[in-house]
Scaffold this motif. Structure first.
Motif, PDB file in Angstrom:
ATOM      1  N   ALA A   1      29.707  46.733  42.352  1.00  0.00           N
ATOM      2  CA  ALA A   1      30.810  45.817  42.080  1.00  0.00           C
ATOM      3  C   ALA A   1      30.968  45.582  40.579  1.00  0.00           C
ATOM      4  CB  ALA A   1      30.573  44.486  42.795  1.00  0.00           C
ATOM      5  N   LYS A   2      29.867  45.390  39.882  1.00  0.00           N
ATOM      6  CA  LYS A   2      29.946  45.166  38.435  1.00  0.00           C
ATOM      7  C   LYS A   2      30.627  46.337  37.734  1.00  0.00           C
ATOM      8  CE  LYS A   2      26.250  42.023  37.098  1.00  0.00           C
ATOM      9  NZ  LYS A   2      25.060  41.890  36.230  1.00  0.00           N
ATOM     10  N   SER A   3      30.233  47.551  38.123  1.00  0.00           N
ATOM     11  CA  SER A   3      30.833  48.726  37.492  1.00  0.00           C
ATOM     12  C   SER A   3      32.322  48.806  37.785  1.00  0.00           C
ATOM     13  CB  SER A   3      30.125  49.995  37.981  1.00  0.00           C
ATOM     14  OG  SER A   3      28.789  50.028  37.533  1.00  0.00           O
TER      15      SER A   3
ATOM     16  N   THR B   1      38.153  45.641  44.278  1.00  0.00           N
ATOM     17  CA  THR B   1      36.703  45.861  44.324  1.00  0.00           C
ATOM     18  C   THR B   1      36.158  45.531  45.702  1.00  0.00           C
ATOM     19  OG1 THR B   1      36.498  45.385  41.960  1.00  0.00           O
ATOM     20  CG2 THR B   1      34.508  45.185  43.300  1.00  0.00           C
ATOM     21  N   SER B   2      36.607  44.414  46.258  1.00  0.00           N
ATOM     22  CA  SER B   2      36.187  44.019  47.591  1.00  0.00           C
ATOM     23  C   SER B   2      36.516  45.095  48.620  1.00  0.00           C
ATOM     24  CB  SER B   2      36.856  42.699  47.969  1.00  0.00           C
ATOM     25  OG  SER B   2      36.625  42.378  49.319  1.00  0.00           O
TER      26      SER B   2
ATOM     27  N   HIS C   1      34.503  36.966  51.230  1.00  0.00           N
ATOM     28  CA  HIS C   1      33.131  37.345  51.591  1.00  0.00           C
ATOM     29  C   HIS C   1      32.439  38.033  50.415  1.00  0.00           C
ATOM     30  CE1 HIS C   1      34.110  37.433  56.206  1.00  0.00           C
ATOM     31  NE2 HIS C   1      34.080  36.213  55.696  1.00  0.00           N
ATOM     32  N   PHE C   2      33.207  38.900  49.720  1.00  0.00           N
ATOM     33  CA  PHE C   2      32.677  39.563  48.527  1.00  0.00           C
ATOM     34  C   PHE C   2      32.330  38.544  47.454  1.00  0.00           C
ATOM     35  CE2 PHE C   2      34.118  41.122  44.275  1.00  0.00           C
ATOM     36  CZ  PHE C   2      32.957  41.818  43.961  1.00  0.00           C
TER      37      PHE C   2
ATOM     38  N   PRO D   1      32.872  36.469  40.686  1.00  0.00           N
ATOM     39  CA  PRO D   1      33.377  37.637  39.936  1.00  0.00           C
ATOM     40  C   PRO D   1      34.236  37.234  38.733  1.00  0.00           C
ATOM     41  CG  PRO D   1      33.543  38.054  42.282  1.00  0.00           C
ATOM     42  CD  PRO D   1      33.136  36.625  42.135  1.00  0.00           C
ATOM     43  N   SER D   2      35.066  36.212  38.892  1.00  0.00           N
ATOM     44  CA  SER D   2      35.897  35.768  37.776  1.00  0.00           C
ATOM     45  C   SER D   2      35.049  35.230  36.630  1.00  0.00           C
ATOM     46  CB  SER D   2      36.882  34.690  38.248  1.00  0.00           C
ATOM     47  OG  SER D   2      37.800  35.207  39.169  1.00  0.00           O
TER      48      SER D   2
END
Length: 297
Positions: free
Chosen positions: A254-256, A267-268, A278-279, A291-292
């Motif tokens: 996910a980071k990448s 991404t999710s 959920h992600f 993530p934000s």
């Protein structure tokens, strides 16, 4: 936004540390010849070997922090994130960096062999510790390789010579890796390696788009273990749970994806989540940030 240096080509890092640019697909940097430069947290689109006498005390490598031995090598590959975020400090280092674009490997024998060098993986979080004679031989090869770049213009024959040097350096690295591996518990390490390779294959083949996120039961079955026994082995080897290992792997991916411009919803979906919240919940649980917040938005 986090201070991330996008190293999409070998020249990106060379320019950042004010090193000479010798070739569009290869950078060979001798830190000892450079003025002090800033730290950088790098998002790699290239392969690289950082061959140094000393590293900063702690470095980020994917989801983990590395403490690196003196006179050792850190290997990176496209899609990885590592380094130390720029805090304004200027540092001087001793050693070398070899960076090369995947384009250099296209059509070569080395392109088909690169996946067998396990020391590039996030799974392997130890540096490659060199003996004095290994330091001498590898740095001699780098010196000769750089000389080829400075004395000859780009051509098919030059690229063939560069690939020959690169293959030899990687074989030295692999010998160090195998020596260190033999000193560890081979049984649990072999299982973890197969576990990690299974996760790599799962996402590389986009199985998550059809099957959803990988489960412990699925991984145990693929590796011919019962879920409980499999979980016990992973716990003994890592101190954590098998599902925790899977979640860490997913968040690394996910980071990448996020750092390469995909939004949270994309991404999710690409990782196989049914719902983006959920992600976000898993990302927060693993990293402590949404993530934000990770992106600094």
């Amino acid at each position: 936004m986090k201070k991330i240096l996008k190293v999409d080509s070998p020249t990106d890092y060379a320019l950042f540390v004010d090193a000479p640019v010798l070739h569009p697909l290869v950078s060979i940097i001798h830190y000892d010849e450079l003025p002090p430069f800033r730290h950088s947290l790098n998002n790699y689109g290239v392969y690289g070997l950082f061959i140094q006498r000393q590293f900063p005390k702690t470095l980020s490598y994917g989801m983990k922090t590395m403490q690196v031995s003196d006179a050792s090598i850190i290997a990176v590959e496209p899609g990885q994130i590592g380094g130390l975020e720029d805090n304004g400090e200027r540092i001087s280092l001793s050693g070398w960096v070899l960076l090369w674009s995947p384009e250099l490997l296209h059509g070569s024998e080395l392109e088909s062999q690169i996946d067998r060098y396990q020391f590039f993986s996030y799974f392997y979080t130890d540096s490659l510790r060199m003996e004095p004679d290994e330091w001498l031989r590898i740095t001699q090869l780098l010196t000769q390789m750089r000389q080829e770049l400075t004395e000859h213009e780009d051509s098919p024959s030059l690229r063939s010579i560069l690939l020959g040097y690169l293959h030899l350096i990687l074989e030295y690295c692999n010998r160090i890796y195998l020596r260190q591996l033999s000193e560890e518990d081979k049984g649990s390490n072999d299982l973890l390696k197969r576990f990690h390779n299974l996760l790599q294959t799962y996402f590389r083949e986009n199985r998550q788009l059809k099957l959803g996120l990988p489960t412990v039961a699925y991984c145990a079955s693929e590796l011919a273990y019962s879920p409980r026994y499999f979980g016990d082995i992973v716990h003994k080897a890592t101190g954590g749970t098998a599902i925790g290992y899977i979640h860490n792997y997913i968040i690394n991916q996910a980071k990448s994806l996020l750092m390469n411009g995909h939004n949270i919803s994309e991404t999710s979906r690409l990782l196989g989540f049914d719902y983006s919240h959920h992600f976000t919940r898993l990302f927060k649980r693993v990293t402590g940030l949404t993530p934000s917040e990770f992106l600094g938005k």
